[in-house]
Scaffold this active site. Sequence first.
Site, PDB file in Angstrom:
ATOM      1  N   HIS A 132       4.688  59.012 -11.931  1.00 12.98           N
ATOM      2  CA  HIS A 132       3.549  58.087 -12.618  1.00 12.98           C
ATOM      3  C   HIS A 132       2.427  59.177 -13.226  1.00 12.98           C
ATOM      4  CE1 HIS A 132       4.429  55.312  -8.914  1.00 12.98           C
ATOM      5  NE2 HIS A 132       5.063  55.218 -10.009  1.00 12.98           N
ATOM      6  N   HIS A 152       6.933  48.334 -15.533  1.00 11.20           N
ATOM      7  CA  HIS A 152       6.869  49.429 -15.784  1.00 11.20           C
ATOM      8  C   HIS A 152       7.996  50.374 -14.668  1.00 11.20           C
ATOM      9  CE1 HIS A 152       4.162  52.715 -12.299  1.00 11.20           C
ATOM     10  NE2 HIS A 152       5.310  51.674 -11.254  1.00 11.20           N
ATOM     11  N   GLU A 153       8.808  49.729 -13.438  1.00 14.94           N
ATOM     12  CA  GLU A 153       9.823  49.758 -12.690  1.00 14.94           C
ATOM     13  C   GLU A 153      11.021  51.046 -14.128  1.00 14.94           C
ATOM     14  OE1 GLU A 153       9.765  50.482 -10.063  1.00 14.94           O
ATOM     15  OE2 GLU A 153       7.618  49.757  -9.533  1.00 14.94           O
ATOM     16  N   HIS A 194      10.928  53.792 -14.904  1.00 13.82           N
ATOM     17  CA  HIS A 194      10.988  54.844 -13.773  1.00 13.82           C
ATOM     18  C   HIS A 194      12.548  55.071 -13.956  1.00 13.82           C
ATOM     19  CE1 HIS A 194       6.930  55.196 -11.544  1.00 13.82           C
ATOM     20  NE2 HIS A 194       7.386  54.031 -11.285  1.00 13.82           N
TER      21      HIS A 194
END
Length: 366
Positions: free
Chosen positions: A288, A278-279, A282
């Site tokens: 998101h 997930h990170e 980013h």
Amino acid sequence: MLHDKKKMLLSFFSCFFLITLVTLQSKIHARTPAIVTVNPKNTSSAGEIRSHRWHEFEKLRDAAKGSSVDGISELKRYFHRFGYLEAEDMRNSSTDLFDSNLEMAITKYQEKLGLSITGELDSATVSELMSPRCGVPDVAGKLHGAESYAYFAGRPRWGRKAPMRLTYAFSAANPIHASSLSEEEVRAAFRRSFARWAAVIPAAFAESADYESADIKIGFYSGEHGDGEAFDGVLGVLAHAFSPESGRFHLDAAETWAVDFGREGAAAAVDLESVATHEIGHLLGLGHTAVKEAVMYPSLRPRERKVELKMDDVRGVQALYGSNPNFSFGAFSESDIYSNGSVGEDEVIRLSLCLLLLFIMLCFCI
């Protein structure tokens, strides 16, 4: 004779209508792939789940506008932290009054996270509010067709020529403090996470021994650690990463990080590979999404594993960097392709044709 023709046409249209409707229905039902959650072997840390700060939001369930309930002020601070309440809307943040600004924040939150938009603290909304999550604010991103992927403000990206090569390194001063995990297990989890993104865009990620010169710097931190985004202990905020080309990737050292739930029985265990995947999104520039099955959805429950990129993740990152020449959407299953939970343009057309055929059938019957 005319009556027989009508019967034949009616039978033909009936069969076509039923086949089309069944096909459409099967596609819609395939849109909710399972997310794996592994039950704990024991409940030794169940108290940690109940005691983390956002669990107090449970008492706000069904609170109504105009009411005053202990804990509303904390909820306002939550919404401010994650981008749903502006500074000027925080004038009454110290009060526990459920006011119009809070109602608006709840509505924005529900819309962003793909919840039913009620403006109320219903069960589904409160459950999501209590979930551990990423510390990156849910910035309002521009929607792209049926997808919900979003970007940071200004749509930043790494400005390297394709195929780009990025290095990453682990902070020797801020290592993971998990007695149950070896250093190699941690590194292997990150390698797999980087490899998932590299498989869909023209990029390569290589671990470096030189932390200072690495493009991406990974560390495990506790509390305030110098970036203005303090961690809050067990659960709550799990990690955060910054937009390109910052490369800063911080994880909460207080979490019970795991790579194998079969071996780690803690109820509050958090899957390291899921959070890392997930990170990294980013770090590449993605915000998101509202697609709950996607890697870039902001929350992750204890003992939940979500590491496979969904179509929403892939299309979002490829809009920034292009596609890996070796990548093919054919590798995705139907449930991946339709994981955004909405009916696509093709299905709308098919449904419209079904209704048209039904109308024709009725006309023939008259």
